[in-house]
Design an enzyme around this catalytic site. Sequence first.
Site, short mmCIF file in Angstrom:
data_model
loop_
_atom_site.label_atom_id
_atom_site.label_comp_id
_atom_site.label_asym_id
_atom_site.label_seq_id
_atom_site.Cartn_x
_atom_site.Cartn_y
_atom_site.Cartn_z
N GLU A 114 0.80 -1.03 0.01
CA GLU A 114 -0.04 0.12 0.11
C GLU A 114 0.92 1.18 -0.02
O GLU A 114 0.45 2.09 -0.56
CB GLU A 114 -0.93 -0.20 1.36
CG GLU A 114 -1.70 -1.41 1.33
CD GLU A 114 -3.11 -1.19 1.59
OE1 GLU A 114 -3.86 -0.80 0.34
OE2 GLU A 114 -3.61 -1.33 2.62
N GLU A 134 -4.46 -9.57 1.84
CA GLU A 134 -5.45 -9.41 2.91
C GLU A 134 -6.73 -10.43 2.74
O GLU A 134 -7.03 -11.02 3.67
CB GLU A 134 -5.70 -7.99 2.97
CG GLU A 134 -4.96 -7.01 3.98
CD GLU A 134 -3.72 -6.53 2.96
OE1 GLU A 134 -3.21 -5.76 3.53
OE2 GLU A 134 -3.55 -7.06 1.92
#
Length: 260
Positions: A114, A134
């Site tokens: 990210e 995730e």
Amino acid sequence: MSIDYALHAHIATITINRPDTRNSLDMEHFRDLAQAWADFRDDDGAWVAVVTGVGPDFCTGADLKKFIPELTGDLPKPDCWDALDAIHAVLHRFPVYKPIIAAVNGTCVAGGFEMLGCTDIRVAVPEARFALMEPKRGLFAGGGSTVRLPRQIPYALAMELLLTADMVDAPRALAMGLLNQVVPGERLMDTAYDYAQRIAANAPLAVYATKRSAVEGLTLDLEAAYDNETRHSDRVFATEDAKEGPRAFTEKRPPRWQAR
């Protein structure tokens, strides 16, 4: 183990130095990384940043063995913890309009991925691996990647990364458009610093305005983006550096930027 910050010749180097945890971050180190980004953003002498890691990992996001217990209360939270630290550490909702170069020395997943999405130029070693894993853990990548990634690379490739949560190697990431270069490990930092030095040779206010116009333009319709670009252009042409650049060119000498 720490987040290291160094500044030399207008180039800041931010190093995630937690190899024993695969450069994952607990609350204390999320806070320290967020502070390093704030230091870079607010230091008028820091014009470009290079972010990297120590060891075989770039950044593997949250330290699940410590961060989650801290989050749930099984371990005590450190003093001065702010829930925004983890978001700001990966540059989500924390705009930095100075250029940022990622020197990806190894595994780049979860929060590390990210953060990568908020950098401007990305160089990696062939051994680097990339993923937003995730969904494989029943979690959600909430650091901006579901919004940012489809704007940065072709939609179908972005959705491949987001939905499969599979790991991709550096050559595949390069082919996807996620990286600028893949270079041998011994050339990684030299390549990153070469980019940084080439950027730092330019007028800093012009560079900042260029990045800001490009980033802001992604959220605007075309006419609004042009208007926004004009505002940034007008501000740059009103600077002392806008006078110095043509003068130096005419006098056949290197420009002396004042960042004003």
